[in-house]
Design a protein around this motif. Structure first.
Motif, mmCIF file in Angstrom:
data_model
loop_
_atom_site.group_PDB
_atom_site.id
_atom_site.type_symbol
_atom_site.label_atom_id
_atom_site.label_comp_id
_atom_site.label_asym_id
_atom_site.label_seq_id
_atom_site.Cartn_x
_atom_site.Cartn_y
_atom_site.Cartn_z
ATOM 1 N N GLU A 348 0.837 -1.467 -0.522
ATOM 2 C CA GLU A 348 0.184 0.396 -0.279
ATOM 3 C C GLU A 348 1.175 1.086 0.312
ATOM 4 O O GLU A 348 0.805 1.802 -0.610
ATOM 5 C CB GLU A 348 -0.492 0.095 1.620
ATOM 6 C CG GLU A 348 -1.446 -1.031 1.014
ATOM 7 C CD GLU A 348 -3.152 -1.013 0.214
ATOM 8 O OE1 GLU A 348 -3.735 0.237 -0.551
ATOM 9 O OE2 GLU A 348 -4.189 -2.017 -0.078
ATOM 10 N N ALA A 349 2.221 1.417 0.662
ATOM 11 C CA ALA A 349 2.651 2.834 0.590
ATOM 12 C C ALA A 349 4.010 2.142 0.503
ATOM 13 O O ALA A 349 5.037 1.709 1.460
ATOM 14 C CB ALA A 349 3.534 2.716 2.013
ATOM 15 N N PRO A 350 4.714 2.459 -0.617
ATOM 16 C CA PRO A 350 6.057 1.712 -0.762
ATOM 17 C C PRO A 350 7.310 2.916 -0.829
ATOM 18 O O PRO A 350 7.574 3.789 -1.852
ATOM 19 C CB PRO A 350 5.733 1.197 -2.950
ATOM 20 C CG PRO A 350 5.032 1.587 -2.699
ATOM 21 C CD PRO A 350 3.522 2.174 -2.114
ATOM 22 N N GLU A 351 7.526 3.085 0.534
ATOM 23 C CA GLU A 351 8.235 4.389 0.475
ATOM 24 C C GLU A 351 9.081 4.142 0.796
ATOM 25 O O GLU A 351 9.377 2.919 2.047
ATOM 26 C CB GLU A 351 7.266 5.119 1.761
ATOM 27 C CG GLU A 351 5.810 5.673 1.373
ATOM 28 C CD GLU A 351 4.881 6.275 2.611
ATOM 29 O OE1 GLU A 351 5.593 5.988 3.929
ATOM 30 O OE2 GLU A 351 3.871 6.758 2.326
ATOM 31 N N ARG A 352 10.345 5.435 1.325
ATOM 32 C CA ARG A 352 11.771 4.761 1.723
ATOM 33 C C ARG A 352 11.631 4.040 3.261
ATOM 34 O O ARG A 352 10.931 4.234 4.298
ATOM 35 C CB ARG A 352 12.032 6.067 1.994
ATOM 36 C CG ARG A 352 14.152 5.868 2.435
ATOM 37 C CD ARG A 352 14.558 6.863 2.200
ATOM 38 N NE ARG A 352 16.173 7.074 2.284
ATOM 39 C CZ ARG A 352 17.345 7.533 2.358
ATOM 40 N NH1 ARG A 352 16.992 8.545 0.865
ATOM 41 N NH2 ARG A 352 18.237 7.135 2.092
ATOM 42 N N LEU A 401 14.065 -4.607 1.749
ATOM 43 C CA LEU A 401 15.528 -4.210 1.458
ATOM 44 C C LEU A 401 16.405 -2.494 0.545
ATOM 45 O O LEU A 401 16.798 -1.636 0.472
ATOM 46 C CB LEU A 401 16.876 -4.669 1.537
ATOM 47 C CG LEU A 401 16.916 -5.797 2.468
ATOM 48 C CD1 LEU A 401 17.691 -6.960 1.608
ATOM 49 C CD2 LEU A 401 17.799 -5.501 3.424
ATOM 50 N N GLY A 402 15.298 -3.333 -0.864
ATOM 51 C CA GLY A 402 14.519 -2.395 -1.663
ATOM 52 C C GLY A 402 14.936 -1.126 -1.710
ATOM 53 O O GLY A 402 15.196 -0.319 -2.396
ATOM 54 N N LEU A 403 13.704 -0.308 -0.578
ATOM 55 C CA LEU A 403 13.873 0.667 -0.220
ATOM 56 C C LEU A 403 14.628 1.371 0.500
ATOM 57 O O LEU A 403 14.127 2.808 0.876
ATOM 58 C CB LEU A 403 11.850 0.383 0.098
ATOM 59 C CG LEU A 403 10.939 0.118 -0.567
ATOM 60 C CD1 LEU A 403 9.470 -0.307 0.336
ATOM 61 C CD2 LEU A 403 10.751 1.371 -1.863
ATOM 62 N N GLY A 606 12.063 1.463 -5.411
ATOM 63 C CA GLY A 606 12.639 1.302 -4.765
ATOM 64 C C GLY A 606 13.514 1.793 -5.501
ATOM 65 O O GLY A 606 14.631 2.329 -5.952
ATOM 66 N N ARG A 607 14.011 1.334 -6.689
ATOM 67 C CA ARG A 607 14.240 1.514 -7.924
ATOM 68 C C ARG A 607 14.520 2.986 -8.865
ATOM 69 O O ARG A 607 15.964 3.238 -8.682
ATOM 70 C CB ARG A 607 13.875 0.526 -9.438
ATOM 71 C CG ARG A 607 14.793 0.498 -10.487
ATOM 72 C CD ARG A 607 16.654 0.651 -10.709
ATOM 73 N NE ARG A 607 17.397 1.531 -12.112
ATOM 74 C CZ ARG A 607 18.172 0.608 -12.471
ATOM 75 N NH1 ARG A 607 18.417 -0.229 -11.617
ATOM 76 N NH2 ARG A 607 18.593 0.794 -13.618
ATOM 77 N N GLU A 608 13.428 3.548 -8.449
ATOM 78 C CA GLU A 608 13.433 5.093 -8.624
ATOM 79 C C GLU A 608 14.517 5.992 -7.812
ATOM 80 O O GLU A 608 14.552 6.643 -7.696
ATOM 81 C CB GLU A 608 12.225 5.679 -8.979
ATOM 82 C CG GLU A 608 11.292 5.198 -10.279
ATOM 83 C CD GLU A 608 9.845 5.485 -10.509
ATOM 84 O OE1 GLU A 608 9.042 5.999 -9.047
ATOM 85 O OE2 GLU A 608 9.329 5.316 -11.564
ATOM 86 N N LEU A 609 13.645 5.342 -6.467
ATOM 87 C CA LEU A 609 14.139 6.053 -4.952
ATOM 88 C C LEU A 609 15.793 5.981 -5.217
ATOM 89 O O LEU A 609 16.371 6.734 -5.087
ATOM 90 C CB LEU A 609 13.542 5.139 -3.780
ATOM 91 C CG LEU A 609 14.265 5.308 -2.516
ATOM 92 C CD1 LEU A 609 13.968 7.469 -2.539
ATOM 93 C CD2 LEU A 609 13.357 4.839 -1.627
ATOM 94 N N ARG A 610 16.496 4.778 -5.969
ATOM 95 C CA ARG A 610 18.261 4.894 -5.882
ATOM 96 C C ARG A 610 18.325 5.552 -6.687
ATOM 97 O O ARG A 610 19.014 6.059 -6.703
ATOM 98 C CB ARG A 610 18.251 2.897 -6.059
ATOM 99 C CG ARG A 610 17.897 2.211 -4.855
ATOM 100 C CD ARG A 610 18.125 0.969 -5.216
ATOM 101 N NE ARG A 610 17.941 -0.165 -3.734
ATOM 102 C CZ ARG A 610 18.993 -0.874 -2.599
ATOM 103 N NH1 ARG A 610 20.556 0.527 -3.635
ATOM 104 N NH2 ARG A 610 18.960 -0.765 -1.943
ATOM 105 N N GLU A 611 17.440 5.900 -7.986
ATOM 106 C CA GLU A 611 18.362 6.595 -9.233
ATOM 107 C C GLU A 611 18.065 7.782 -8.784
ATOM 108 O O GLU A 611 19.423 8.122 -9.092
ATOM 109 C CB GLU A 611 16.861 6.278 -10.140
ATOM 110 C CG GLU A 611 17.294 5.078 -10.503
ATOM 111 C CD GLU A 611 16.835 4.278 -11.981
ATOM 112 O OE1 GLU A 611 14.894 5.752 -12.119
ATOM 113 O OE2 GLU A 611 16.678 3.847 -13.323
ATOM 114 N N GLN A 612 17.616 8.118 -7.572
ATOM 115 C CA GLN A 612 17.725 9.928 -7.559
ATOM 116 C C GLN A 612 18.265 9.598 -6.539
ATOM 117 O O GLN A 612 18.847 11.537 -6.824
ATOM 118 C CB GLN A 612 16.012 10.182 -6.173
ATOM 119 C CG GLN A 612 14.689 9.935 -7.654
ATOM 120 C CD GLN A 612 13.635 9.821 -6.436
ATOM 121 O OE1 GLN A 612 13.783 9.787 -6.071
ATOM 122 N NE2 GLN A 612 12.685 10.128 -7.888
ATOM 123 N N CYS A 613 19.427 8.650 -5.671
ATOM 124 C CA CYS A 613 19.906 8.812 -4.773
ATOM 125 C C CYS A 613 21.596 8.565 -5.503
ATOM 126 O O CYS A 613 22.544 9.100 -4.747
ATOM 127 C CB CYS A 613 19.755 8.643 -4.004
ATOM 128 S SG CYS A 613 18.431 8.815 -2.405
#
Length: 756
Positions: A348-352, A401-403, A606-613
């Motif tokens: 429901e909430a794929p957040e960091r 872990l991916g998040l 998780g992929r988008e978050l990692r790309e942003q970082c």
């Protein structure tokens, strides 16, 4: 500042004065109002509004504003002073459950109660009729007359004057008793009452006569109670609703159960601290103060016996110490708290996520509380039988872990790598069953551990912390189906086991974690030294006590951690021994994997978050993958080329490519050979110098390119002892000259080793 007027308003209307002010004046007024509220607020926080303004239609000929203010703080403080027994919604919910259960329980047993009342009333009626007959017939003289006869017979003469005298007295006394006012009035009253009831029944029927019989029933019931007390015989009419198996929890129920298991003595009482309250739809919780000499650990140790005394499954009961050793909180469910699965909150909430601080949400305990898995400064072990929920639990772990972009995921699948292909986009390393590559990966992690250890020596510190994650990310190596590497990899198995145990011995403090997943666990599949250094142990259903102890710890079964007794059909039910949940029974969260890939949105986030970082696979300097690339010439970053867990040549730019790279790229997908004509075309596309010259004949072009290609290959393979020459084979169109893929790959590997 306007003040409230005491004059009542008439035809009041709500007007927003701010709309009538200039913008600058309105902003200044709002700022001043909020500052005043902030200064006067107990918490120092300005509220969202400063009141509602109402204008009267006419007050002394002028329109004056009236400010209505609601003091919510006062209301909250008043509520805090009221006892929880009066204001707690959970308490009233539990009370309703108790009353509802008692009403239903007694209603279902009303026929039994009616029978017992009739029996008790009949007993009282017989007793009173016998007493009345004995009184009116002067039955006590019967015994005296019989004794006089026996005495006269003993003396041996026929003088029965005593008997005659007693009989005369009996007649006189009986006549007097039957003429007493009480006797006459009683007989008259009973006769009149019976006549009245008969008359009512004759005139209006039994429907109206039945209520008239209630006094008789009441009198008979009272007489029956008196007779029962006289006999000193136990006689129960109404059963205890609290003693029913499905009864809501009460203090009497708890005390009876504690006495039954010998935790409390017969005269000892555990006192409730506050009311019992409902905590979920099917559970309630009570806090109790134990008597002197009885401690919480003693009750916790007897939890299974207490569950039996309370007529519930052990997994439906939870006992915890409530701060003081003589206080406990007792949580009990009326149905299986693990009966239904719950979807992971990550869906429901794929957040960091905060893997270091809070941990990964992996499941829920019997109370419905989320269990978080922290993977910092630990080694981890997950085991159990096949098809018992290990994969779903691992799914939650990898998604969590991916998040967190501060984590490098290294996933080595021992079998069925296809199950993990969806995770490849967030994996710094991912490959299928390749013992040799895992052996090299462990070497790379050992080298990284040594590098981090040198850093700590220079800093004068004992271990890495959260502040070091930017420089030294959390390295988590997940070895799925570990027995394929530790047992079934031939000569490499011993090396892999030795390196895993070596990492377990010192690498945890260096932000390096090894997470071993295995099925059919025993002392051979789980390296002994690794298990000794594992602070995180998770067991799904196992096949035997030996397997349970192999995953958890020696003596786990004796301490109630019996993973082999988990129902096979209850997939995902797990025993965890982790920080914050020692020996906790839980059920893992569910992420759909059959009807659709429920993990895909989480991995995408998780992929988008990692790309942003700048932390996606391939975006950052990765000494681990660099080592593997130099050692094998193949990359497994992000699952390798194509992301399918199959290491391959990394994508290179035209400037970085070599002739061997171009030849390998000329092979069609799945082909094991390529003609020289296709190689020449690939070379021409790569660099214009390999293209045909204007008006150059085909034979001349083939000869020129053949010589240039041979010279380039000799230069790249110089010092390797390997040569790469074209070969010939026959096809339908005739004999073809070209390269075999096995020869090209051998030359490529040799060239990579020289470059190292």
């Amino acid at each position: 500042m306007t003040h409230p007027t005491e004059t009542p308003t008439r035809n009041s209307q709500v007007v927003n004065l701010l709309d009538r002010m200039p913008p600058a004046q309105r902003d200044a007024l709002e700022k001043a109002a909020r500052a005043q509220v902030q200064d006067s607020s107990p918490a120092g926080i300005a509220d969202a509004s400063t009141g509602t303004v109402k204008l009267s239609a006419e007050v002394d000929g002028q329109d004056l504003p009236v400010v209505e203010q609601i003091d919510e703080t006062t209301r909250r403080r008043l509520r805090l002073h009221l006892p929880a027994a009066l204001v707690s919604r959970e308490v009233w919910q539990h009370r309703r459950a108790v009353v509802t259960h008692a009403a239903g329980y007694h209603a279902s047993r009303s026929h039994l109660y009616a029978g017992r009342l009739i029996k008790l009333s009949a007993m009282g009626l017989r007793s009173e009729l016998a007493s009345a007959a004995s009184y009116l017939l002067v039955s006590e003289y019967g015994e005296m007359i019989a004794e006089a006869r026996v005495e006269a017979k003993r003396k041996g003469h026929a003088d029965h004057s005593d008997v005659a005298q007693l009989r005369a007295e009996r007649r006189t006394v009986g006549r007097a008793r039957r003429r007493e006012n009480l006797t006459v009035l009683s007989a008259t009253g009973v006769t009149s009452y019976v006549a009245a009831v008969v008359a009512i029944a004759e005139v209006w029927g039994m429907a109206l006569a039945t209520p008239a019989l209630l006094p008789v029933v009441g009198v008979m019931y009272a007489c029956g109670l008196r007779e029962v007390r006289r006999r000193s015989e136990p006689y129960v009419i109404f059963d205890q609703a609290a003693a029913d198996e499905d009864a809501p929890l009460t203090d009497s129920t708890i005390n009876a159960a504690l006495r039954k298991i010998k935790v409390l003595g017969e005269e000892e009482i555990a006192e409730l601290i506050g009311p019992i309250r409902a905590v979920t739809i099917n559970a309630c919780e009570a806090t109790l103060k134990l008597p002197s000499g009885v401690t919480a650990p003693r009750v916790i140790a007897a939890r299974e016996a207490l569950a039996e005394a309370l007529n519930v499954e052990p997994s439906w009961l939870d006992v915890r110490q409530a701060g003081h050793p003589n206080r406990i909180t007792l949580w009990i469910a009326t149905s299986d708290p693990f009966a239904e699965t719950r979807v992971s909150p990550l869906v429901e909430a794929p957040e960091r996520q905060d893997v270091w601080g809070r941990g990964i949400p992996i499941g829920f305990n019997r109370r419905g509380e989320t269990i978080y898995l922290k993977l910092k400064h630990v080694m981890a072990l997950l085991g159990g039988m096949s098809r018992t929920g290990k994969g779903m639990l691992l799914r939650s772990i990898i998604c969590g872990l991916g998040l967190d972009p501060r984590v490098n995921i290294r996933l080595a699948a021992g079998a069925k790598p296809g199950e993990h292909i969806g995770y490849s986009r967030v994996c710094a390393t991912f490959f299928g069953r390749r013992p040799g590559r895992l052996d090299l990966l462990l070497d790379a992690l050992l080298m990284e551990a040594n590098r981090r250890e040198e850093f700590l020596e220079d800093e004068g510190r004992a271990k890495l912390g959260e502040r070091d994650l930017a420089q030294f990310p959390l390295e988590i190596l997940i070895i799925d189906e570990g027995q394929e590497y530790t047992q079934n990899s031939g000569p490499l198995s011993a090396d892999i086991v030795a390196k895993i145990e070596r990492l377990a011995g010192f690498a945890a403090a260096l932000n390096i974690v090894v997470f071993l997943v295995t099925q059919d666990p025993d002392k051979n599949t789980v390296p002994r030294k690794f298990k000794s250094n594992s602070a995180v142990r998770i067991a799904t259903k196992t096949g035997s006590p030996t397997q349970t102890n192999a995953i958890l710890k020696e003596g786990a079964t004796g301490n109630g951690l019996r993973a082999h007794e988990i129902p096979f059909e209850r997939k995902g039910q797990t025993i965890v021994d982790i920080d914050g949940a020692e020996g906790e029974l839980m059920r893992s969260y569910f992420i759909e994997d059959e009807e659709h890939d429920g993990a895909e949105p989480i991995i995408t986030a998780g992929r988008e978050l990692r790309e942003q970082c700048g932390r996606a696979p391939g975006q950052f300097a990765d000494p681990i993958e660099d080592y593997l690339l130099l050692a094998t010439g193949l990359s497994s970053s992000g699952g390798g080329p194509g992301g399918r867990g199959k290491p391959g040549r990394p994508e290179v730019t035209a400037e970085e490519a070599t002739v061997l790279d171009v030849i390998l790229g000329a092979f069609p997908s799945g082909a094991d050979r390529v003609p020289l004509e296709a190689v020449r075309t690939e070379l021409a596309d790569w660099d214009q110098q390999w293209a045909p010259r204007p008006e150059e004949e085909a034979a001349a072009y083939a000869g020129r390119i053949g010589k240039a290609l041979g010279d380039a290959l000799d230069k790249e393979l110089e010092g390797t002892g390997v040569t790469l020459e074209p070969t010939r084979w026959r096809e339908d169109s005739g004999r073809v000259r070209g390269y075999l893929k096995s020869d090209v790959e051998e030359a490529y590997e040799a060239a990579r080793k020289i470059q190292k």
